[in-house]
Motif scaffolding. Sequence first.
Motif, PDB file in Angstrom:
ATOM      1  N   PHE A 203      70.456 -36.642 -18.943  1.00  0.00           N
ATOM      2  CA  PHE A 203      69.337 -37.564 -19.158  1.00  0.00           C
ATOM      3  C   PHE A 203      69.813 -38.999 -18.997  1.00  0.00           C
ATOM      4  O   PHE A 203      70.921 -39.348 -19.417  1.00  0.00           O
TER       5      PHE A 203
ATOM      6  N   MET B 131      65.112 -36.970 -16.788  1.00  0.00           N
ATOM      7  CA  MET B 131      65.697 -35.752 -17.332  1.00  0.00           C
ATOM      8  C   MET B 131      65.992 -34.791 -16.195  1.00  0.00           C
ATOM      9  O   MET B 131      65.076 -34.352 -15.490  1.00  0.00           O
TER      10      MET B 131
ATOM     11  N   ASP C  45      65.613 -27.880 -24.289  1.00  0.00           N
ATOM     12  CA  ASP C  45      65.055 -29.232 -24.221  1.00  0.00           C
ATOM     13  C   ASP C  45      63.550 -29.235 -24.492  1.00  0.00           C
ATOM     14  O   ASP C  45      62.937 -30.311 -24.574  1.00  0.00           O
TER      15      ASP C  45
END
Length: 119
Positions: free
Chosen positions: A67, A82, A89
Motif C-alpha cells: 500500500f 492498494m 485486507d
Amino acid sequence: QVQLVESGGGLVQPGGSLRLSCAASGTILRIYAMGWYRQGPGKQRELVATITNGGSTNAADSVKGRFTISRDNAKNTMYLQMNSLKPEDTAVYYCNAEINTGRSLDTYWGQGTQVTVSS
C-alpha cells in the motif's frame, strides 16, 4: 462545516489493486496529518497508514510494500494505492484528518468505504 468523503472501494480478487480517495471539503484553513484506518469483520479499527502535510509517511507492517499513501494538498485529497490485495485486507476503510478551520483544530472522519477481497 468540514466533510471527508471516501471513494474507490469495491470488490476485487486476491492479487488485485484498488485506489481509494479521501476528499476534504468545507471551511478549511489548513490540513495537517491525514491517515487511513480500517475495520475488518469482528475486529477493532486499526491504523493502515499516515501522511503529514509535508509528505512524510508511515504504514502498518501488514501493508508495507503493498500500500502507498499520498496526498495532493492543492486538492485537499488523500489517496491509498492498494496493490497485491489479500482476503485479510477486507474491511471498511476510513480516512481521518486534522483540520484547522480558522476557528478550531479538530480531527475529522469520513463515513468509510467497503473493500472486499475475494475470489
